[in-house]
Design an enzyme around this catalytic site. Sequence first.
Site, PDB file in Angstrom:
ATOM      1  N   ARG A  51       0.788  -1.208   0.000  1.00  0.00           N
ATOM      2  CA  ARG A  51       0.000   0.000   0.000  1.00  0.00           C
ATOM      3  C   ARG A  51       0.827   1.266   0.000  1.00  0.00           C
ATOM      4  O   ARG A  51       0.674   2.121  -0.851  1.00  0.00           O
ATOM      5  CB  ARG A  51      -0.821   0.046   1.295  1.00  0.00           C
ATOM      6  CG  ARG A  51      -2.190   0.481   1.195  1.00  0.00           C
ATOM      7  CD  ARG A  51      -2.889  -0.158   2.347  1.00  0.00           C
ATOM      8  NE  ARG A  51      -2.129  -1.326   2.780  1.00  0.00           N
ATOM      9  CZ  ARG A  51      -2.280  -2.537   2.272  1.00  0.00           C
ATOM     10  NH1 ARG A  51      -3.151  -2.771   1.371  1.00  0.00           N
ATOM     11  NH2 ARG A  51      -1.538  -3.544   2.693  1.00  0.00           N
ATOM     12  N   THR A  52       1.713   1.363   0.956  1.00  0.00           N
ATOM     13  CA  THR A  52       2.386   2.646   1.133  1.00  0.00           C
ATOM     14  C   THR A  52       3.229   2.983  -0.100  1.00  0.00           C
ATOM     15  O   THR A  52       3.164   4.088  -0.622  1.00  0.00           O
ATOM     16  CB  THR A  52       3.237   2.623   2.416  1.00  0.00           C
ATOM     17  OG1 THR A  52       2.381   2.263   3.488  1.00  0.00           O
ATOM     18  CG2 THR A  52       3.861   3.968   2.704  1.00  0.00           C
ATOM     19  N   LYS A  80      25.209  -4.705   0.284  1.00  0.00           N
ATOM     20  CA  LYS A  80      26.683  -4.667   0.227  1.00  0.00           C
ATOM     21  C   LYS A  80      27.253  -3.955   1.448  1.00  0.00           C
ATOM     22  O   LYS A  80      28.455  -3.765   1.554  1.00  0.00           O
ATOM     23  CB  LYS A  80      27.147  -3.908  -1.028  1.00  0.00           C
ATOM     24  CG  LYS A  80      26.652  -4.483  -2.337  1.00  0.00           C
ATOM     25  CD  LYS A  80      27.203  -3.630  -3.491  1.00  0.00           C
ATOM     26  CE  LYS A  80      26.600  -4.041  -4.813  1.00  0.00           C
ATOM     27  NZ  LYS A  80      26.864  -3.029  -5.851  1.00  0.00           N
ATOM     28  N   ARG A 101      11.297   3.732   3.831  1.00  0.00           N
ATOM     29  CA  ARG A 101      10.808   2.812   4.873  1.00  0.00           C
ATOM     30  C   ARG A 101      11.957   1.925   5.293  1.00  0.00           C
ATOM     31  O   ARG A 101      12.695   1.414   4.464  1.00  0.00           O
ATOM     32  CB  ARG A 101       9.667   1.949   4.344  1.00  0.00           C
ATOM     33  CG  ARG A 101       9.354   0.816   5.292  1.00  0.00           C
ATOM     34  CD  ARG A 101       8.118   0.065   4.930  1.00  0.00           C
ATOM     35  NE  ARG A 101       6.920   0.859   5.161  1.00  0.00           N
ATOM     36  CZ  ARG A 101       5.701   0.349   5.128  1.00  0.00           C
ATOM     37  NH1 ARG A 101       5.511  -0.922   4.848  1.00  0.00           N
ATOM     38  NH2 ARG A 101       4.654   1.110   5.354  1.00  0.00           N
ATOM     39  N   HIS A 129       4.661   6.109  11.629  1.00  0.00           N
ATOM     40  CA  HIS A 129       4.268   5.947  10.229  1.00  0.00           C
ATOM     41  C   HIS A 129       3.391   7.158   9.869  1.00  0.00           C
ATOM     42  O   HIS A 129       2.180   7.045   9.727  1.00  0.00           O
ATOM     43  CB  HIS A 129       3.487   4.639  10.083  1.00  0.00           C
ATOM     44  CG  HIS A 129       3.240   4.204   8.676  1.00  0.00           C
ATOM     45  ND1 HIS A 129       3.407   5.042   7.590  1.00  0.00           N
ATOM     46  CD2 HIS A 129       2.832   3.019   8.174  1.00  0.00           C
ATOM     47  CE1 HIS A 129       3.100   4.359   6.495  1.00  0.00           C
ATOM     48  NE2 HIS A 129       2.753   3.135   6.821  1.00  0.00           N
TER      49      HIS A 129
HETATM   50  C1  NCD Z   1       1.090  -0.584   8.190  1.00  0.00           C
HETATM   51  C2  NCD Z   1       2.583  -0.544   8.443  1.00  0.00           C
HETATM   52  O1  NCD Z   1       3.365  -0.817   7.548  1.00  0.00           O
HETATM   53  O2  NCD Z   1       2.936  -0.239   9.580  1.00  0.00           O
HETATM   54  N1  NCD Z   1       0.790  -0.818   6.846  1.00  0.00           N
HETATM   55  C3  NCD Z   1       0.657   0.265   6.042  1.00  0.00           C
HETATM   56  O3  NCD Z   1       1.597   0.952   5.751  1.00  0.00           O
HETATM   57  N2  NCD Z   1      -0.586   0.585   5.672  1.00  0.00           N
HETATM   58  C4  NCD Z   1       0.358  -1.478   9.058  1.00  0.00           C
HETATM   59  C5  NCD Z   1       0.760  -2.912   9.123  1.00  0.00           C
HETATM   60  O4  NCD Z   1       1.690  -3.343   8.426  1.00  0.00           O
HETATM   61  O5  NCD Z   1       0.127  -3.619   9.903  1.00  0.00           O
END
Ligand code: NCD
Length: 305
Positions: A51-52, A80, A101, A129
Site C-alpha cells: 500500500r504505502t 553490500k 521505509r 508511520h
Molecule cells: C502498516 C505498516 O506498515 O505499519 N501498513 C501500512 O503501511 N498501511 C500497518 C501494518 O503493516 O500492519
Amino acid sequence: MRHLLSPEDFTVQELDQLFDLAADIESNMGRYAHVCDGRILATCFYEPSTRTRLSFESAMHRLGGSVLGFADASNSSASKGESVADTIRVVSCYSDICAIRHPKEGAAAVAAQFSRIPVINAGDGGHQHPTQTLTDLLTIRSLKGRLSELSIGLCGDLKFGRTVHSLIHAMSRYANIRFYFISPPELRVPDYITDKLREMNIPFEEVIRLEDVLGDLDLLYMTRVQKERFFNEEDYIRLKDFYILDEEKMRLAREDMQILHPLPRVNEISVELDKDPRAAYFRQVQYGVYVRMALIMTLLSLKAE
Ligand code: NCD
C-alpha cells in the site's frame, strides 16, 4: 527544506491546509495532473510494503511526475553494507523527494540529516508511520466531518503497531478526544505514550475485551498483530487471532461508528463486514493517495496553475 518524520512536524493549522488541498485534489483531480511534471520521487523501501509504496507511486504519477527506487533491501546496496546516510546522499542526486521505509527506528531521521531533498518517513520500525496517520486523519475528517470530540478505540497490536503510535500522537492535539486502548496485556500501548497522555490530561482507558467498549466508540481502528516484530513465533501464534471483528460483534456498535484499518488485514476483521457501510478501510486507501499528493506538493512548495 522540510521533511516529514513524525505527524507532529506539521502544526494543526498546517495539517488543515494539507487536508483542504487533499479535498480539492479529490474533487478536481484534473487540475493537478501536471503539477509535478519533470519531478522525480524516490521510494527507498528496506521493508515489505504494498500500500504505502504503491500509494506514493500512484500519487506521484497522478501529479505528472515519475518514480524510481527499490522495494527490497536485498536488491539495493544495503546488501553490500552501504549506510542509510550514504544511500540518501546518492539518492539526493537522482531525485527531488524521497519516501523511505526502514526496519530501524530513527532511520528516516538519519536520512533527513544527510539529505539534500525532502525526506518522508514511510515507516521506521515499530516507531512511527506519519503518512498513514495523514491518511487516517483525512479519512476521519472526511467521514465524521471533524477531528475533535471523538471517542476512538484502537484495537490489536498496540505495542508494535507504528500506525497506532503515530495516530495517538496526532489525535492528542485535537480537543475532547477520548481513547480506548483494546489489547491483550502483552500488546499494550508503550508506557512512554501513556505517560505523555497522562501529562497532557487526555482521557484513556485500557481494556482487554472489545465488546466492553464497542458501543461507546465513534471510530474503531483495528490493527493486525505485527508478526515481523515478534521475537518468538509461539507468542505470535498465541496472540494473532485474539480479536476478530465480525457481524455479531458489530451489532454492539453505533450505527455511525466507522471501522478503520491501515491494512494489510489478516484475520482481525471478518470479510463478511466488508459490505457493512461502517467498513471504511478501503475508502481510507483512496484518501491515502489524495493526502500523499497533497504532501508531495507541500514539501516541494508546488501549487496547481
Ligand atoms: C502498516 C505498516 O506498515 O505499519 N501498513 C501500512 O503501511 N498501511 C500497518 C501494518 O503493516 O500492519
